[in-house]
Design a protein around this motif. Structure first.
Motif, short mmCIF file in Angstrom:
data_model
loop_
_atom_site.label_atom_id
_atom_site.label_comp_id
_atom_site.label_asym_id
_atom_site.label_seq_id
_atom_site.Cartn_x
_atom_site.Cartn_y
_atom_site.Cartn_z
N LEU A 114 11.76 -12.75 -17.64
CA LEU A 114 12.60 -11.43 -17.44
C LEU A 114 13.87 -11.66 -18.24
N LEU A 115 13.97 -10.84 -19.28
CA LEU A 115 15.38 -11.17 -19.93
C LEU A 115 16.68 -10.79 -19.39
N GLY A 116 17.46 -11.27 -20.06
CA GLY A 116 18.92 -10.98 -19.61
C GLY A 116 19.49 -11.62 -18.27
N LYS A 117 18.61 -12.59 -17.77
CA LYS A 117 19.14 -13.26 -16.73
C LYS A 117 20.01 -14.46 -16.63
N ALA A 118 20.72 -14.89 -15.79
CA ALA A 118 21.36 -15.86 -15.68
C ALA A 118 20.62 -17.18 -15.57
N LEU A 119 19.39 -16.96 -14.85
CA LEU A 119 18.46 -18.23 -14.84
C LEU A 119 17.37 -17.71 -15.69
N PRO A 120 17.25 -17.99 -17.04
CA PRO A 120 16.04 -17.81 -17.74
C PRO A 120 14.91 -18.62 -17.42
N ILE A 121 13.97 -17.97 -16.86
CA ILE A 121 12.65 -18.98 -16.12
C ILE A 121 11.47 -18.36 -17.04
N GLU A 159 0.87 -1.30 0.00
CA GLU A 159 -0.07 0.13 -0.21
C GLU A 159 0.73 1.30 0.15
N ARG A 160 2.10 1.16 0.49
CA ARG A 160 2.99 2.41 1.02
C ARG A 160 3.74 2.54 -0.22
N GLY A 161 4.14 1.58 -0.98
CA GLY A 161 5.33 1.65 -1.95
C GLY A 161 5.00 1.72 -3.52
N ARG A 162 5.84 1.64 -4.28
CA ARG A 162 5.36 1.67 -5.81
C ARG A 162 6.08 0.43 -6.43
N VAL A 163 5.18 -0.04 -7.33
CA VAL A 163 5.96 -1.18 -8.08
C VAL A 163 6.21 -0.89 -9.41
N CYS A 164 7.32 -1.68 -10.02
CA CYS A 164 7.59 -1.44 -11.33
C CYS A 164 7.92 -2.69 -12.01
N ARG A 165 7.92 -2.93 -13.28
CA ARG A 165 8.65 -4.37 -13.77
C ARG A 165 10.11 -4.13 -13.54
N ALA A 166 10.61 -5.55 -13.31
CA ALA A 166 11.92 -5.73 -12.94
C ALA A 166 12.98 -5.47 -14.11
N GLY A 167 12.57 -5.41 -15.27
CA GLY A 167 13.39 -5.16 -16.26
C GLY A 167 12.56 -5.65 -17.45
N PRO A 168 13.25 -5.60 -18.64
CA PRO A 168 12.56 -6.02 -19.96
C PRO A 168 12.01 -7.48 -20.01
N ILE A 169 10.90 -7.50 -20.35
CA ILE A 169 10.09 -8.95 -19.90
C ILE A 169 9.72 -9.19 -21.56
N ALA A 170 9.85 -10.57 -21.81
CA ALA A 170 9.36 -11.01 -22.94
C ALA A 170 7.98 -11.84 -22.61
N LEU A 171 6.69 -11.42 -23.42
CA LEU A 171 5.37 -11.72 -22.99
C LEU A 171 5.19 -12.99 -23.77
N LEU A 172 4.87 -14.09 -23.69
CA LEU A 172 4.42 -15.03 -24.87
C LEU A 172 3.19 -15.26 -24.64
N GLU A 173 2.28 -15.37 -25.59
CA GLU A 173 0.88 -15.52 -25.63
C GLU A 173 0.37 -16.72 -26.74
N ALA A 174 -0.18 -17.66 -26.17
CA ALA A 174 -0.80 -18.69 -27.18
C ALA A 174 -2.08 -18.27 -27.51
N ARG A 175 -2.70 -18.44 -28.63
CA ARG A 175 -4.08 -18.38 -28.78
C ARG A 175 -4.55 -19.87 -29.20
N VAL A 176 -5.69 -20.18 -28.68
CA VAL A 176 -6.29 -21.51 -29.03
C VAL A 176 -7.41 -21.43 -29.96
N LEU A 177 -7.32 -21.83 -31.04
CA LEU A 177 -8.10 -21.57 -32.20
C LEU A 177 -8.93 -22.71 -32.34
N GLY A 178 -10.26 -22.03 -32.65
CA GLY A 178 -11.56 -23.19 -32.56
C GLY A 178 -12.10 -23.50 -31.42
#
Ligand code: SAM
Length: 487
Positions: free
Chosen positions: A423-430, A393-412
């Protein structure tokens, strides 16, 4: 020793370090080096015989080099010492060979036995039982995942070449390295002398036995873990279950980890169906209140594991028998797959709730990731704090860095697939799976925002405060979003 240290410095000066060697061999990571490709590295990457090529051939690829090339690597005084102590010898053709390999780990160099001791017939098990383990993929993973903060006392169990003890010696006041194999202890001592580490002590013995009652701020270990039908190699085999050493190692952590300390272990486990790995670890910890972070780095089916470990390369029939032995043992243990993991343990803050276990599946681990392991503990603890809602409630939030967002569309079909974010540029890409609110928040969070600004950012669809808070908790916990105090 001065001559030995000079010799190692000479190699460092010609670029004998992890990045240069990896680039020279055309590998994305030194863990990809393969004995089957040795002739190709030599013909295609080391044909131009500059000193770096000679050093790689001699100290990493187990090659034989002409004396003229050897003389180009070291001054006479150093070379005399290397020959005198038996580190370099001349073979029957008068070519120079190294009796051990020299493994680059970042800009550090670690001596150990050869990676392919049975060359020219690798695959045959004619390796001595007391072979000191080479710097393998698991060794590098642990070296890269260890949190490199100044600590008081560090303990490296199952030290082998001493790689983790030597790396810890650079940020610990004192390091104790332990191995059951006296040859490994000798190797670690030798590496300590060659690198000039004055805060390293080496003891021979079974796990914590040579340690007494002492507690440590950092414990590292890469125990033998292979579920093997026959106990052939002391550095590799963990009995038929694979657990003989790792179980006792983990069970001993509560007696040896200092308050505020951290234990980091690389190992493999056989897994049975859906049985959670965390249950096994908790049972071994005997109820000790520890938080556990698990990175699952690689998974192999039991069949692939059996084929990969089978020996008996002399004849195809012997190889098939060996596959049968390995597969039969895994089946008897009930293992359907084998998973390679990096584990981190810390004492839990019991005031903030029950001890937690967090499991993640990074896609790779090519560079140092200690900061990210440390951040995983910090983030998990932050969102578990009883006053986390107030902080939000007291703080501010922000993205932790550049983020790749992957979205799938289910057709039909009228279904919505979950989005995933990395989160891009990480040693542990998750790749993190997002629910609908988490996705909305990540998309809307163009600028740092307070909780109420975030709710007001878009009305359609409206975001409920409770849902936003829960989603932010989940995003902060997974490191995709940062929480900063408001100015
Ligand atoms: C997988 S190797 C790891 C070597 C090195 N730490 C690394 O990461 O490259 C396992 C090491 O554990 C040692 N070892 C096996 N059983 C042990 C025991 N009960 N107590 C202490 N060390 C043991 C072996 O001799 C071997 O050096």
């Amino acid at each position: 020793m001065p001559a030995l240290r000079n010799a190692v410095s000479c190699l460092a000066r010609i670029g004998y370090a992890e990045r240069r060697i990896r680039e020279r061999l055309g590998l994305a990571d030194l863990t990809e080096i393969r004995w089957r490709a040795l002739p190709i590295y030599r013909a295609e990457k080391l044909a131009d015989r500059d000193p770096l090529a000679s050093a790689i051939d001699l100290f990493l690829l187990q090659g034989a080099i002409p004396l003229a090339e050897l003389n180009g690597l070291f001054a006479k005084a150093e070379l005399d010492v290397l020959i005198q102590i038996g580190l370099i010898y001349l073979d029957e053709r008068g070519l120079a060979r190294a009796a051990v390999s020299l493994y680059p780990v970042g800009d550090r160099l670690i001596f150990s036995d050869h990676a392919w001791p049975s060359l020219p017939h690798p695959g045959c098990v004619n390796v001595p039982r007391d072979q000191v383990m080479s710097v393998g993929t698991d060794s590098r993973w642990l070296a890269r995942a260890t949190v490199r903060r100044p600590v008081g006392a560090a303990l490296d169990l199952c030290t082998g070449s001493g790689i983790h003890a030597l790396l810890a010696a650079a940020h610990a006041r004192r390091v104790l390295a332990v191995d059951l194999n006296p040859r490994a202890a000798q190797c670690t001592r030798f590496n300590g002398l060659a690198s000039g580490a004055t805060n390293l002590e080496v003891r021979v013995g079974d796990l914590y036995k040579p340690v007494g009652e002492e507690r440590f701020d950092l414990i590292t270990a890469n125990p033998p873990f292979v579920p093997s039908p026959r106990n052939l190699l002391q550095y590799r085999d963990g009995g038929r279950s694979g657990e003989e050493v790792q179980r006792r190692l983990i069970a001993g952590l509560p007696q040896h980890l200092a308050p505020g300390g951290r234990a980091q272990i690389v190992t493999e486990f056989g897994e049975r169906g859906d049985e959670p790995l965390a249950d096994r670890l908790r049972e071994w910890l005997g109820g000790a209140a520890m938080d556990i972070h698990i990175l699952r780095l690689r998974e192999n089916s039991a069949a692939n594991y059996a084929i990969g470990h089978a020996d008996g390369a002399d004849t195809y029939a012997a190889f098939l028998d060996s596959v049968h032995d390995w597969a039969g043992n895994l089946k008897t243990q009930g293992y359907t797959r084998i998973v390679s993991v990096l584990l981190a343990f810390e004492w839990s803050d019991t005031a903030a709730g029950r001890p937690w276990t967090r499991t993640e599946n990074p896609q790779s681990l090519h560079v140092n990731a200690g900061n990210e392991v440390e951040a995983a503990f910090a983030n998990e603890r932050l969102v578990r704090q009883p006053n986390f809602p107030e902080l939000l409630e007291r703080g501010r939030v922000c993205r932790a860095g550049p983020i790749a967002l992957l979205e799938a569309r289910v057709l039909g079909r009228n279904v919505r697939a979950n989005a995933q974010a990395e989160l891009l540029g990480k040693a542990l890409p998750i790749l993190q799976t997002l629910d609908a609110v988490e996705r909305e928040i990540l998309v809307r969070l163009e600028q740092p925002a307070t909780l109420s600004e975030l709710e007001a950012l878009a009305k359609e669809p409206p975001l409920e405060k409770a849902a936003v808070m829960a989603a932010l908790g989940s995003l902060i916990r997974r490191g995709l979003v940062l929480l900063k105090p408001s100015d």
